[in-house]
Design a protein around this motif. Structure first.
Motif, short mmCIF file in Angstrom:
data_model
loop_
_atom_site.label_atom_id
_atom_site.label_comp_id
_atom_site.label_asym_id
_atom_site.label_seq_id
_atom_site.Cartn_x
_atom_site.Cartn_y
_atom_site.Cartn_z
N PRO A 124 60.74 9.96 5.27
CA PRO A 124 59.97 9.76 4.03
C PRO A 124 58.48 10.07 4.24
N VAL A 125 57.86 10.57 3.19
CA VAL A 125 56.43 10.85 3.21
C VAL A 125 55.77 10.05 2.10
N PRO A 126 54.50 9.69 2.27
CA PRO A 126 53.80 8.93 1.23
C PRO A 126 53.72 9.73 -0.07
N ILE A 127 53.86 9.03 -1.19
CA ILE A 127 53.80 9.69 -2.50
C ILE A 127 52.56 9.22 -3.24
N HIS A 128 51.73 10.17 -3.68
CA HIS A 128 50.53 9.84 -4.47
C HIS A 128 50.92 9.83 -5.94
N PHE A 129 51.36 8.66 -6.41
CA PHE A 129 51.91 8.57 -7.76
C PHE A 129 50.88 8.94 -8.83
N ALA A 130 49.62 8.55 -8.63
CA ALA A 130 48.59 8.79 -9.65
C ALA A 130 48.40 10.28 -9.92
N GLU A 131 48.66 11.11 -8.93
CA GLU A 131 48.52 12.56 -9.11
C GLU A 131 49.85 13.23 -9.42
N ALA A 132 50.91 12.78 -8.75
CA ALA A 132 52.21 13.46 -8.86
C ALA A 132 52.81 13.34 -10.26
N ILE A 133 52.73 12.16 -10.86
CA ILE A 133 53.35 11.97 -12.18
C ILE A 133 52.67 12.81 -13.26
N PRO A 134 51.33 12.82 -13.38
CA PRO A 134 50.71 13.70 -14.38
C PRO A 134 51.01 15.18 -14.16
N VAL A 135 51.06 15.60 -12.89
CA VAL A 135 51.36 17.01 -12.60
C VAL A 135 52.78 17.35 -13.06
N ALA A 136 53.74 16.45 -12.80
CA ALA A 136 55.11 16.68 -13.23
C ALA A 136 55.19 16.74 -14.75
N VAL A 290 64.29 19.89 -13.42
CA VAL A 290 63.70 19.32 -12.20
C VAL A 290 62.51 18.44 -12.54
N SER A 291 61.67 18.88 -13.49
CA SER A 291 60.51 18.08 -13.89
C SER A 291 60.93 16.73 -14.45
N VAL A 292 61.98 16.73 -15.29
CA VAL A 292 62.47 15.47 -15.86
C VAL A 292 62.99 14.55 -14.76
N LEU A 293 63.77 15.11 -13.84
CA LEU A 293 64.31 14.31 -12.74
C LEU A 293 63.20 13.78 -11.83
N VAL A 294 62.21 14.64 -11.59
CA VAL A 294 61.09 14.22 -10.73
C VAL A 294 60.31 13.08 -11.39
N ILE A 295 60.05 13.21 -12.68
CA ILE A 295 59.31 12.16 -13.40
C ILE A 295 60.08 10.84 -13.34
N ALA A 296 61.41 10.91 -13.60
CA ALA A 296 62.23 9.70 -13.55
C ALA A 296 62.23 9.11 -12.14
N GLY A 297 62.39 9.97 -11.13
CA GLY A 297 62.40 9.48 -9.77
C GLY A 297 61.07 8.86 -9.36
N LEU A 298 59.96 9.47 -9.75
CA LEU A 298 58.64 8.94 -9.41
C LEU A 298 58.39 7.60 -10.09
N LEU A 299 58.78 7.50 -11.36
CA LEU A 299 58.57 6.25 -12.09
C LEU A 299 59.38 5.10 -11.46
N LEU A 300 60.64 5.37 -11.10
CA LEU A 300 61.47 4.35 -10.47
C LEU A 300 60.95 4.01 -9.08
N ALA A 301 60.51 5.03 -8.36
CA ALA A 301 59.98 4.78 -7.01
C ALA A 301 58.72 3.93 -7.07
N ARG A 302 57.85 4.20 -8.06
CA ARG A 302 56.61 3.42 -8.18
C ARG A 302 56.89 2.00 -8.67
N THR A 303 57.84 1.86 -9.62
CA THR A 303 58.11 0.55 -10.22
C THR A 303 58.85 -0.38 -9.25
#
Length: 411
Positions: A124-136, A290-303
Motif C-alpha cells: 500500500p502507498v499513502p493516498i492524498h485524498f484532498a487532491e485525488a478525489i477532486p482530480v478524479a 474507472v473514474s466512478v470506481l476510483v471516486i467510490a473507492g477513495l471515498l470509502l477509503a477515506r471514510t
C-alpha cells in the motif's frame, strides 16, 4: 458461364464510408482538443502547485487523447483516400482496423491497471485524498463532456447505409401511367408517420373524392386508404403499417392500377455499426467507469480507512475494460477477416434467388464499411435469365453496395 459486376454500368463508386463520416470525424477532433486542453491544464497546474496527482492525471489524459487521435486520423485518411483506386474495395474498413488497434490498446491498459492495483494491495502507498478525489471528479466531468460530444449532443439517428425513406427515395416512389397522364404514388415518412402521397405529374390535378389506395399484403390482408387534399398532392388519412411490402391498387376515377412495393432490407447490428466511433466511445466510457470506481473507492477509503478499496476499484475497472476490449477485438477482427457479418441477410439473399426455382451454388457476403456490404453470388439456372434480372431481384437489399453476379446456365 457469364459473370458481371454489381452495377448497371461497368463504372461505379467504391466509396464505402459510413453515414455521417465527416460529422463523426469532426466530433472526434473536438473531443481530442478538449482532452488536449485538459491535459495541458492538469500538467501545468500540477507542476505549478506541486500536485503529483494532477500531473499523473494529465499524463493519463494524454493516453486517452492518443487513442482518440487514432480514431480521428483513421476518419481523415479514409475520407481523403476514399477514391484511391489502390484500395480495391475502398477505405471503409479503415475504421475497423483503427477500432481493432484501439481495442488492443484498451486491453493493454486493463492489464496495466490490474498490475498496479494488485501491487498496491501487497504494498500500500499513502493516498492524498484532498487532491485525488477532486482530480478524479474532474476526469469524470471531462469524460461525460467527451461522451456528449461524440454522441452529437445526444442525437443519433440513421441507417448504416445513409438511407432515409421519403419523397427523395426513388425506391419508395412509383410512377403510374394512367389515361389522364403520369401519376406518382409514394410512401412518405420523412419526419412523419408513413402515409401514401399521390400526385399528378402530368395531366389534370387529382381530387380526393375520385382517388383511393387499397393495399393487398402477401397473406391476403386488405386495407383501404382514403385520401385528403394537401394542396398540390393527395395524402392518405391513415398511416401505413409496417412492413411496407404489398401490392397497392390505386383507383383513379373508374380505373384501377396495381403498384408493387417491396420492403427494403438494410444491414443490421455489427454490419451497420461504425466500429471506429464505437472504439472512441468505449475509450471514453472505460475512462468514465474507472473514474466512478476510483471516486467510490477513495471515498470509502477515506471514510472507513479501507485503503484496500482503492486498488479493489482498480481491479474491478480493469475487468470491465478488458471485457469491452475483448468484445471489440472479436467484432472488428471478424470484419477484418471477412467473416459473414449478417447471416440473416445471407439467408434472405439465397431465398430471394431460389424461390423461383434457381439454385445458389456459391455465396460470399462481407462488410465493406459501416452499412455497406459486398456480395459475390453464383447462380445455376435453367432459365434464359441474365445478370440484370437477378440484380433487380436483389435491389431491395439496400446495403449491397457492391454486387457481383455469376450465372451458370444448365441445359
Amino acid at each position: 458461364m457469364e459473370g458481371t459486376g454489381g452495377a448497371a454500368s461497368p463504372f461505379h463508386s467504391h466509396v464505402f464510408l459510413g453515414e455521417g463520416h465527416e460529422k463523426s470525424e469532426r466530433k472526434t477532433w473536438a473531443v481530442i482538443w478538449l482532452c488536449g486542453a485538459m491535459m495541458v491544464a492538469e500538467i501545468v497546474g500540477g507542476l505549478l502547485f506541486g500536485s503529483i496527482a494532477l500531473v499523473a492525471d494529465g499524463l493519463h489524459m494524454s493516453t486517452h487523447a492518443g487513442a482518440l487521435l487514432l480514431a480521428a486520423l483513421a476518419y481523415t485518411y479514409a475520407r481523403k483516400h476514399a477514391n484511391d483506386s489502390n484500395f480495391t474495395f475502398g477505405t471503409g474498413k479503415l475504421g475497423d482496423l483503427a477500432g481493432f488497434t484501439s481495442a488492443i490498446i484498451l486491453a493493454m491498459i486493463a492489464l496495466l491497471i490490474a498490475y498496479e492495483a494488485i501491487t498496491r494491495i501487497f504494498a500500500p502507498v499513502p493516498i492524498h485524498f484532498a487532491e485525488a478525489i477532486p482530480v478524479a471528479c474532474l476526469g469524470l466531468a471531462v469524460n461525460i463532456a467527451s461522451a456528449w460530444l461524440l454522441s452529437g449532443g445526444g442525437h443519433h439517428h440513421g441507417h448504416g447505409h445513409g438511407h432515409a425513406h421519403g419523397a427523395h427515395d426513388p425506391d419508395e416512389s412509383r410512377r403510374v401511367s394512367t389515361d389522364g397522364g403520369i401519376v406518382a404514388l409514394e410512401v412518405f415518412e420523412t419526419g412523419a408517420p408513413p402515409r401514401f402521397r399521390l400526385r399528378a405529374e402530368t395531366g389534370p390535378a387529382l381530387t380526393a373524392q375520385a382517388a383511393s389506395v387499397e393495399t393487398v399484403r402477401p397473406d391476403g390482408v386488405r386495407q383501404l386508404f382514403a385520401m385528403q387534399d394537401q394542396g398540390g398532392y393527395l395524402e392518405s388519412i391513415d398511416e401505413i403499417p409496417e412492413p411496407h411490402a404489398f401490392t397497392a391498387h390505386v383507383q383513379i376515377g373508374q380505373q384501377t392500377y396495381a403498384v408493387v412495393f417491396e420492403e427494403h432490407e438494410h444491414a443490421q447490428g455489427s454490419a451497420a455499426r461504425d466500429n471506429n466511433m464505437r472504439a472512441a466511445v468505449i475509450h471514453v466510457m472505460a475512462d468514465a467507469a474507472v473514474s466512478v470506481l476510483v471516486i467510490a473507492g477513495l471515498l470509502l477509503a477515506r471514510t472507513f480507512d479501507w485503503l484496500w478499496m482503492d486498488p479493489l476499484a482498480g481491479i474491478i475497472g480493469s475487468i470491465v475494460i478488458a471485457s469491452w476490449a475483448c468484445t471489440l477485438i472479436r467484432d472488428t477482427g471478424a470484419i477484418l477477416l471477412d467473416m459473414n457479418p449478417d447471416q440473416s441477410m445471407a439467408n434472405n439473399l439465397r431465398d430471394a434467388v431460389e424461390n423461383e426455382g434457381d439454385q445458389v451454388a456459391d455465396l460470399h457476403l462481407w462488410r465493406l464499411g459501416p452499412g455497406h456490404m459486398g456480395a459475390i453470388i453464383s447462380i445455376i439456372t435453367s432459365q434464359a435469365r441474365e445478370a440484370d434480372y437477378y440484380r433487380s431481384r436483389l435491389a431491395r437489399f439496400r446495403s449491397l453496395s457492391h454486387l457481383t453476379v455469376e450465372i451458370v446456365h444448365k441445359s
